[in-house]
Scaffold this motif. Structure first.
Motif, PDB file in Angstrom:
ATOM      1  N   ASP A  13      -8.870  -6.820  -0.009  1.00  0.00           N
ATOM      2  CA  ASP A  13      -8.216  -6.368   1.064  1.00  0.00           C
ATOM      3  C   ASP A  13      -7.046  -7.428   1.294  1.00  0.00           C
ATOM      4  N   ILE A  16      -4.384  -7.405  -1.214  1.00  0.00           N
ATOM      5  CA  ILE A  16      -3.173  -6.316  -0.850  1.00  0.00           C
ATOM      6  C   ILE A  16      -2.675  -6.373   0.334  1.00  0.00           C
ATOM      7  N   TYR A  67      -6.602   0.260  -6.229  1.00  0.00           N
ATOM      8  CA  TYR A  67      -5.758   0.274  -5.155  1.00  0.00           C
ATOM      9  C   TYR A  67      -4.438   1.184  -5.748  1.00  0.00           C
ATOM     10  N   ARG A  68      -3.900   1.972  -4.779  1.00  0.00           N
ATOM     11  CA  ARG A  68      -2.571   2.560  -5.124  1.00  0.00           C
ATOM     12  C   ARG A  68      -1.785   2.707  -3.579  1.00  0.00           C
ATOM     13  N   ASP A  69      -0.761   2.051  -3.561  1.00  0.00           N
ATOM     14  CA  ASP A  69      -0.058   1.899  -2.412  1.00  0.00           C
ATOM     15  C   ASP A  69       0.854   3.214  -2.187  1.00  0.00           C
ATOM     16  N   GLN A  76      -2.837  -1.540  -8.271  1.00  0.00           N
ATOM     17  CA  GLN A  76      -3.728  -2.407  -8.743  1.00  0.00           C
ATOM     18  C   GLN A  76      -5.106  -1.890  -9.576  1.00  0.00           C
TER      19      GLN A  76
END
Ligand SMILES: [Fe+2]
Length: 187
Positions: A13, A16, A67-69, A76
Protein backbone atom coordinates in the motif's frame (compact mmCIF):
# COMPACT_ATOMS: atom_id res chain seq x y z
CA UNK A 1 -16.42 6.71 21.81
CA UNK A 2 -16.33 3.59 19.71
CA UNK A 3 -12.97 2.09 19.07
CA UNK A 4 -12.36 2.00 15.36
CA UNK A 5 -10.48 -0.94 14.02
CA UNK A 6 -7.82 0.26 11.64
CA UNK A 7 -6.47 -2.04 8.98
CA UNK A 8 -2.70 -1.79 9.01
CA UNK A 9 -1.22 -0.30 5.88
CA UNK A 10 0.93 -2.86 4.07
CA UNK A 11 4.32 -2.19 2.50
CA UNK A 12 2.59 -2.69 -0.87
CA UNK A 13 0.00 0.00 0.00
CA UNK A 14 2.80 2.42 0.95
CA UNK A 15 4.71 1.65 -2.28
CA UNK A 16 1.65 2.33 -4.44
CA UNK A 17 0.88 5.54 -2.52
CA UNK A 18 4.46 6.74 -3.10
CA UNK A 19 4.21 6.13 -6.86
CA UNK A 20 0.79 7.78 -7.09
CA UNK A 21 2.19 10.85 -5.32
CA UNK A 22 5.12 11.04 -7.77
CA UNK A 23 3.12 10.34 -10.94
CA UNK A 24 1.56 13.75 -11.83
CA UNK A 25 1.17 13.61 -15.65
CA UNK A 26 3.34 10.48 -15.99
CA UNK A 27 5.81 12.24 -18.29
CA UNK A 28 8.66 13.00 -15.89
CA UNK A 29 11.75 11.23 -17.37
CA UNK A 30 12.87 10.57 -13.79
CA UNK A 31 9.71 8.52 -13.03
CA UNK A 32 11.24 5.10 -13.88
CA UNK A 33 14.04 5.86 -11.44
CA UNK A 34 11.60 7.07 -8.78
CA UNK A 35 9.70 3.78 -9.16
CA UNK A 36 13.04 1.94 -8.94
CA UNK A 37 13.82 3.65 -5.62
CA UNK A 38 10.31 2.96 -4.30
CA UNK A 39 10.56 -0.72 -5.34
CA UNK A 40 13.97 -1.09 -3.65
CA UNK A 41 12.34 0.19 -0.47
CA UNK A 42 9.38 -2.18 -0.94
CA UNK A 43 11.65 -5.22 -1.32
CA UNK A 44 13.82 -4.23 1.64
CA UNK A 45 10.88 -3.54 3.97
CA UNK A 46 8.75 -6.60 3.15
CA UNK A 47 9.03 -9.88 5.04
CA UNK A 48 8.09 -13.21 3.43
CA UNK A 49 5.60 -13.48 6.32
CA UNK A 50 3.74 -10.24 5.51
CA UNK A 51 0.23 -11.46 4.59
CA UNK A 52 0.22 -10.13 1.00
CA UNK A 53 3.70 -11.50 0.26
CA UNK A 54 2.96 -14.83 1.98
CA UNK A 55 -0.14 -15.17 -0.24
CA UNK A 56 1.85 -14.39 -3.41
CA UNK A 57 4.46 -17.01 -2.49
CA UNK A 58 1.85 -19.59 -1.41
CA UNK A 59 -0.17 -19.24 -4.63
CA UNK A 60 3.01 -19.49 -6.70
CA UNK A 61 1.34 -18.19 -9.87
CA UNK A 62 3.62 -17.34 -12.82
CA UNK A 63 1.81 -14.03 -13.23
CA UNK A 64 -0.50 -12.01 -11.01
CA UNK A 65 -1.77 -8.48 -11.20
CA UNK A 66 -1.24 -6.97 -7.75
CA UNK A 67 -2.46 -3.48 -8.52
CA UNK A 68 -3.91 -1.51 -11.44
CA UNK A 69 -4.23 2.26 -11.20
CA UNK A 70 -7.55 3.28 -12.70
CA UNK A 71 -6.52 6.94 -12.83
CA UNK A 72 -3.01 6.74 -14.29
CA UNK A 73 -3.04 3.31 -15.99
CA UNK A 74 0.09 1.85 -14.43
CA UNK A 75 0.12 -1.77 -13.27
CA UNK A 76 2.11 -3.68 -10.68
CA UNK A 77 2.61 -7.37 -11.44
CA UNK A 78 3.90 -10.13 -9.18
CA UNK A 79 5.47 -13.26 -10.64
CA UNK A 80 6.70 -16.55 -9.23
CA UNK A 81 9.06 -18.03 -11.80
CA UNK A 82 10.42 -21.55 -11.70
CA UNK A 83 14.10 -21.95 -12.37
CA UNK A 84 14.64 -21.93 -16.13
CA UNK A 85 11.65 -19.71 -16.86
CA UNK A 86 12.60 -17.22 -19.55
CA UNK A 87 11.51 -15.37 -22.64
CA UNK A 88 12.82 -14.22 -26.00
CA UNK A 89 14.08 -10.67 -26.66
CA UNK A 90 11.24 -8.16 -26.72
CA UNK A 91 10.48 -4.52 -26.20
CA UNK A 92 7.57 -2.83 -24.48
CA UNK A 93 6.71 -0.43 -27.29
CA UNK A 94 6.24 3.09 -25.93
CA UNK A 95 6.08 1.86 -22.32
CA UNK A 96 8.75 1.47 -19.69
CA UNK A 97 9.05 -1.24 -17.08
CA UNK A 98 10.84 -1.79 -13.80
CA UNK A 99 11.94 -5.30 -12.76
CA UNK A 100 12.90 -6.24 -9.20
CA UNK A 101 13.77 -9.54 -7.51
CA UNK A 102 12.54 -10.51 -4.05
CA UNK A 103 13.91 -14.06 -4.14
CA UNK A 104 15.84 -16.16 -6.65
CA UNK A 105 18.15 -14.80 -9.33
CA UNK A 106 16.88 -13.50 -12.66
CA UNK A 107 19.29 -12.51 -15.38
CA UNK A 108 18.11 -9.88 -17.86
CA UNK A 109 20.03 -9.36 -21.08
CA UNK A 110 19.73 -5.98 -22.71
CA UNK A 111 20.35 -5.75 -26.46
CA UNK A 112 21.18 -2.95 -28.81
CA UNK A 113 20.27 -2.79 -32.46
CA UNK A 114 23.23 -2.65 -34.79
CA UNK A 115 21.24 -2.18 -38.02
CA UNK A 116 19.89 1.12 -39.31
CA UNK A 117 16.24 0.00 -39.00
CA UNK A 118 15.54 0.66 -42.66
CA UNK A 119 14.59 -2.88 -43.68
CA UNK A 120 11.02 -3.65 -42.52
CA UNK A 121 10.76 -6.75 -40.32
CA UNK A 122 14.52 -7.04 -39.87
CA UNK A 123 16.69 -6.19 -36.89
CA UNK A 124 20.27 -7.07 -36.00
CA UNK A 125 20.78 -7.37 -32.24
CA UNK A 126 23.90 -7.43 -30.15
CA UNK A 127 24.11 -8.13 -26.42
CA UNK A 128 24.81 -4.87 -24.66
CA UNK A 129 24.57 -5.65 -20.95
CA UNK A 130 23.69 -8.45 -18.53
CA UNK A 131 21.83 -7.42 -15.39
CA UNK A 132 21.86 -9.94 -12.57
CA UNK A 133 18.82 -9.42 -10.38
CA UNK A 134 19.63 -10.94 -7.00
CA UNK A 135 17.21 -10.33 -4.09
CA UNK A 136 16.65 -6.61 -3.62
CA UNK A 137 18.05 -5.55 -7.01
CA UNK A 138 15.76 -3.39 -9.16
CA UNK A 139 16.43 -2.22 -12.73
CA UNK A 140 14.33 0.00 -15.00
CA UNK A 141 14.08 -0.68 -18.77
CA UNK A 142 13.15 2.42 -20.64
CA UNK A 143 11.02 3.03 -23.73
CA UNK A 144 12.27 0.84 -26.60
CA UNK A 145 14.82 -1.10 -24.52
CA UNK A 146 15.05 -4.65 -25.95
CA UNK A 147 15.59 -7.31 -23.30
CA UNK A 148 15.09 -10.98 -22.42
CA UNK A 149 14.77 -12.61 -19.00
CA UNK A 150 16.00 -15.89 -17.56
CA UNK A 151 15.35 -17.23 -14.05
CA UNK A 152 18.73 -18.81 -13.33
CA UNK A 153 17.94 -19.58 -9.67
CA UNK A 154 14.39 -20.29 -8.64
CA UNK A 155 11.78 -20.10 -7.61
CA UNK A 156 12.12 -16.39 -8.19
CA UNK A 157 9.59 -13.95 -6.82
CA UNK A 158 9.82 -11.10 -9.31
CA UNK A 159 8.10 -7.73 -9.36
CA UNK A 160 7.35 -6.06 -12.66
CA UNK A 161 6.01 -2.53 -12.81
CA UNK A 162 4.38 -1.54 -16.12
CA UNK A 163 3.89 2.13 -16.99
CA UNK A 164 0.78 1.07 -18.93
CA UNK A 165 -1.21 -2.06 -19.85
CA UNK A 166 1.06 -3.90 -22.32
CA UNK A 167 -1.90 -5.78 -23.79
CA UNK A 168 -3.20 -2.49 -25.14
CA UNK A 169 -0.11 -1.42 -27.07
CA UNK A 170 1.75 -2.67 -30.14
CA UNK A 171 5.16 -4.11 -29.35
CA UNK A 172 7.72 -6.49 -30.83
CA UNK A 173 9.61 -9.68 -30.24
CA UNK A 174 12.95 -10.38 -31.92
CA UNK A 175 14.55 -13.52 -33.34
CA UNK A 176 18.26 -12.92 -32.81
CA UNK A 177 19.44 -15.83 -35.00
CA UNK A 178 17.22 -14.96 -37.96
CA UNK A 179 17.52 -11.21 -37.46
CA UNK A 180 13.75 -10.77 -37.68
CA UNK A 181 11.09 -8.76 -35.85
CA UNK A 182 7.85 -10.47 -34.81
CA UNK A 183 5.08 -7.92 -34.21
CA UNK A 184 2.97 -8.37 -31.07
CA UNK A 185 -0.13 -6.27 -31.80
CA UNK A 186 -2.38 -4.85 -29.11
CA UNK A 187 -5.20 -7.21 -28.11
FE1 LIG B 1 9.92 -7.32 -20.58
Amino acid sequence: MAVQEQKAESTLDRYIAEIRAAWRDGKDPQLPFKVQAAMEKLLASTSPDDPWMAELIREGKPSRELYRDSEHGFIQMGHVHKQGHGNTPHDHGPCWVVYGAFTGVTEITKYQRTDDGREPGKAALEKERLDRLTPGVVVPYLRGDIHSTNAVEGPGVVFRFLSYDLDRIDRSRYNVEKGTIIPVPAR
